[in-house]
Design a protein around this motif. Structure first.
Motif, PDB file in Angstrom:
ATOM      1  N   ASN A 103       0.824  -1.211   0.000  1.00 13.86           N
ATOM      2  CA  ASN A 103       0.000   0.000   0.000  1.00 13.86           C
ATOM      3  C   ASN A 103       0.860   1.263   0.000  1.00 13.86           C
ATOM      4  OD1 ASN A 103      -2.361  -1.450  -0.065  1.00 13.86           O
ATOM      5  ND2 ASN A 103      -2.708  -1.349   2.154  1.00 13.86           N
ATOM      6  N   SER A 104       1.920   1.243   0.796  1.00  7.38           N
ATOM      7  CA  SER A 104       2.803   2.416   0.845  1.00  7.38           C
ATOM      8  C   SER A 104       3.489   2.632  -0.493  1.00  7.38           C
ATOM      9  CB  SER A 104       3.853   2.229   1.945  1.00  7.38           C
ATOM     10  OG  SER A 104       3.250   2.183   3.217  1.00  7.38           O
ATOM     11  N   GLU A 106       2.329   1.770  -3.477  1.00  5.73           N
ATOM     12  CA  GLU A 106       1.348   2.257  -4.442  1.00  5.73           C
ATOM     13  C   GLU A 106       1.020   3.719  -4.176  1.00  5.73           C
ATOM     14  OE1 GLU A 106      -0.994   2.378  -7.667  1.00  5.73           O
ATOM     15  OE2 GLU A 106       0.342   0.729  -7.061  1.00  5.73           O
ATOM     16  N   GLU A 107       0.875   4.081  -2.926  1.00  2.00           N
ATOM     17  CA  GLU A 107       0.575   5.471  -2.580  1.00  2.00           C
ATOM     18  C   GLU A 107       1.708   6.405  -2.997  1.00  2.00           C
ATOM     19  OE1 GLU A 107      -0.517   8.158   1.380  1.00  2.00           O
ATOM     20  OE2 GLU A 107      -0.278   5.985   1.531  1.00  2.00           O
ATOM     21  N   SER A 108       2.945   5.993  -2.718  1.00  3.52           N
ATOM     22  CA  SER A 108       4.091   6.833  -3.080  1.00  3.52           C
ATOM     23  C   SER A 108       4.248   6.939  -4.596  1.00  3.52           C
ATOM     24  CB  SER A 108       5.374   6.276  -2.454  1.00  3.52           C
ATOM     25  OG  SER A 108       5.664   4.983  -2.969  1.00  3.52           O
ATOM     26  N   GLN A 110       1.759   7.062  -6.729  1.00  2.00           N
ATOM     27  CA  GLN A 110       0.770   8.052  -7.168  1.00  2.00           C
ATOM     28  C   GLN A 110       1.225   9.476  -6.843  1.00  2.00           C
ATOM     29  OE1 GLN A 110      -3.051   7.026  -5.530  1.00  2.00           O
ATOM     30  NE2 GLN A 110      -3.040   4.964  -6.420  1.00  2.00           N
ATOM     31  N   VAL A 111       1.771   9.658  -5.661  1.00  2.00           N
ATOM     32  CA  VAL A 111       2.276  10.981  -5.282  1.00  2.00           C
ATOM     33  C   VAL A 111       3.396  11.407  -6.220  1.00  2.00           C
ATOM     34  CG1 VAL A 111       3.459  12.291  -3.477  1.00  2.00           C
ATOM     35  CG2 VAL A 111       1.608  10.716  -2.875  1.00  2.00           C
ATOM     36  N   TYR A 157       9.127   7.519  -2.680  1.00  2.98           N
ATOM     37  CA  TYR A 157       8.916   6.349  -3.541  1.00  2.98           C
ATOM     38  C   TYR A 157      10.086   5.361  -3.405  1.00  2.98           C
ATOM     39  CZ  TYR A 157       8.236   3.516  -7.738  1.00  2.98           C
ATOM     40  OH  TYR A 157       8.057   2.464  -8.599  1.00  2.98           O
TER      41      TYR A 157
END
Length: 352
Positions: A103-104, A106-108, A110-111, A157
């Motif tokens: 999850n981390s 994937e979130e990074s 996107q950011v 990331y």
């Protein structure tokens, strides 16, 4: 008739026990001893090469050994190996639960994608092509990345990628798994190694020699190694000579040995043998040298008799001595059947 036979037996016994006329019992036994013919084996003594031996005890350690740690503390989701398994470089040994890390990551990601768009807008606003950064001055590009948030997003990331990789324990080289205590569903402790990986193809053996023996050693010199656990001979070469004399007068030596057959193990106790050739030496087997009245004695053969020689021995190995004085080249040395010989005893040489 019976009485006659008994008297005859008594007479024969008395005659047989009577000493030889004119000789005492002691003299008779000496004559019998001198007349006894002893069978012996001999060798011709010639000057040759003597193998001087230096023997020491040592312990094996893997040439390449690594304690492997998980970088994250989490539950073990998958365990692919057990103690004693051989693994190849890059093979996954164990995997942690990676829900949070996925999850981390994937979130990074996107950011970072959003920050890339911001960076392109900033560069276009300054009159540059936002897609071609090679033509943009380095200082302008650096400031633009900071203002757009690209630098911080890219860093997050990379950290997320690193954490994701940390959920897998990967073999850094070919080797054998050891000291694996963790089990599936256990939670890892990042302060302790999860397992140890040992390159079992090559081992180092550490041993010590006396200060006086140091001059006989050199780097690259061949050594023989014998494990105490089983009868097998290995060969290695000296790789290190520590240039320090310890308080007990010993010097540490390291040699490398190939684990041909794969029988050697980490921490195994071994005997180390180093041989040096000494030319032009008179060499006799240890069986030829006797100790009589605390003096070293060797018998030689001459015209059917054993001749007693006092000798001085020099160097010694597991099977032979060098002779410093008392014999000369060409002597026929008795090497077997000499234990009960006396000077000028009659002997017969056995031929193999």
């Amino acid at each position: 008739m019976r009485i006659f036979l008994m008297l005859l037996c008594v007479f024969c016994l008395a005659v047989s026990c009577k000493p030889i006329q004119g000789k005492t019992d002691e003299e008779s036994s000496k004559i019998a001893f001198r007349e006894e013919l002893n069978e012996v084996k001999t060798i011709k003594l010639v000057a040759g090469t003597f193998q001087k031996e230096l023997v020491s005890n040592g312990k094996l350690r893997a040439f390449c050994k690594s304690d492997l740690y998980f970088l994250l503390s989490n539950v073990v989701k998958k365990l692919n190996v057990s103690n004693g398994d051989f693994v190849q470089k890059g093979e996954v040994l164990a995997v942690l639960d990676d829900f949070e890390q996925k999850n981390s990551l994937e979130e990074s990601k996107q950011v970072l994608a959003k920050a890339e768009l911001e960076l392109a807008d900033v560069l276009i606003g300054q009159g540059y092509n936002g897609q071609d950064t090679l033509e943009i001055p380095k200082e302008v590009l650096r400031i633009s990345k900071l203002n757009s948030g690209f630098s911080s997003a890219n860093l997050e990331y990379k950290n997320a990628q690193h954490d994701m990789m940390g959920t897998c324990l990967i073999a850094p080289f070919d080797g054998v798994v050891a000291n694996l205590d963790g089990r599936i569903y256990d939670k890892t402790d990042i302060s302790k190694p999860f397992c140890t990986l040992i390159d079992h193809k090559n081992f180092e053996v550490e041993f010590s020699v006396m200060e006086s023996e140091l001059r006989e050693l050199r780097k690259g010199q061949r050594v023989k190694i014998f494990p105490f656990a089983f009868e097998k001979e290995y060969f290695g070469n000296i790789t290190q000579i520590n240039p320090v004399i310890e308080d007990n007068g010993l010097v540490k030596i390291t040699a490398r040995v190939n684990n041909k057959g794969g029988d050697l193990l980490e921490g195994m106790n071994v005997r180390v043998l180093i041989q040096n050739n000494l030319p032009n030496q008179l060499v006799v087997p240890k069986s030829a040298v006797l100790l009589r009245q605390n003096k070293e004695v060797v018998f030689t053969y001459k015209e059917g008799t054993a001749i007693w020689h006092y000798v001085s021995t020099g160097k010694e190995n597991s099977s032979s001595y060098t002779i410093i004085e008392g014999l000369q080249a060409g002597d026929e040395v008795i090497v077997d059947g000499n234990l009960n010989l006396a000077h000028e005893a009659k002997v017969r040489v056995l031929v193999d």
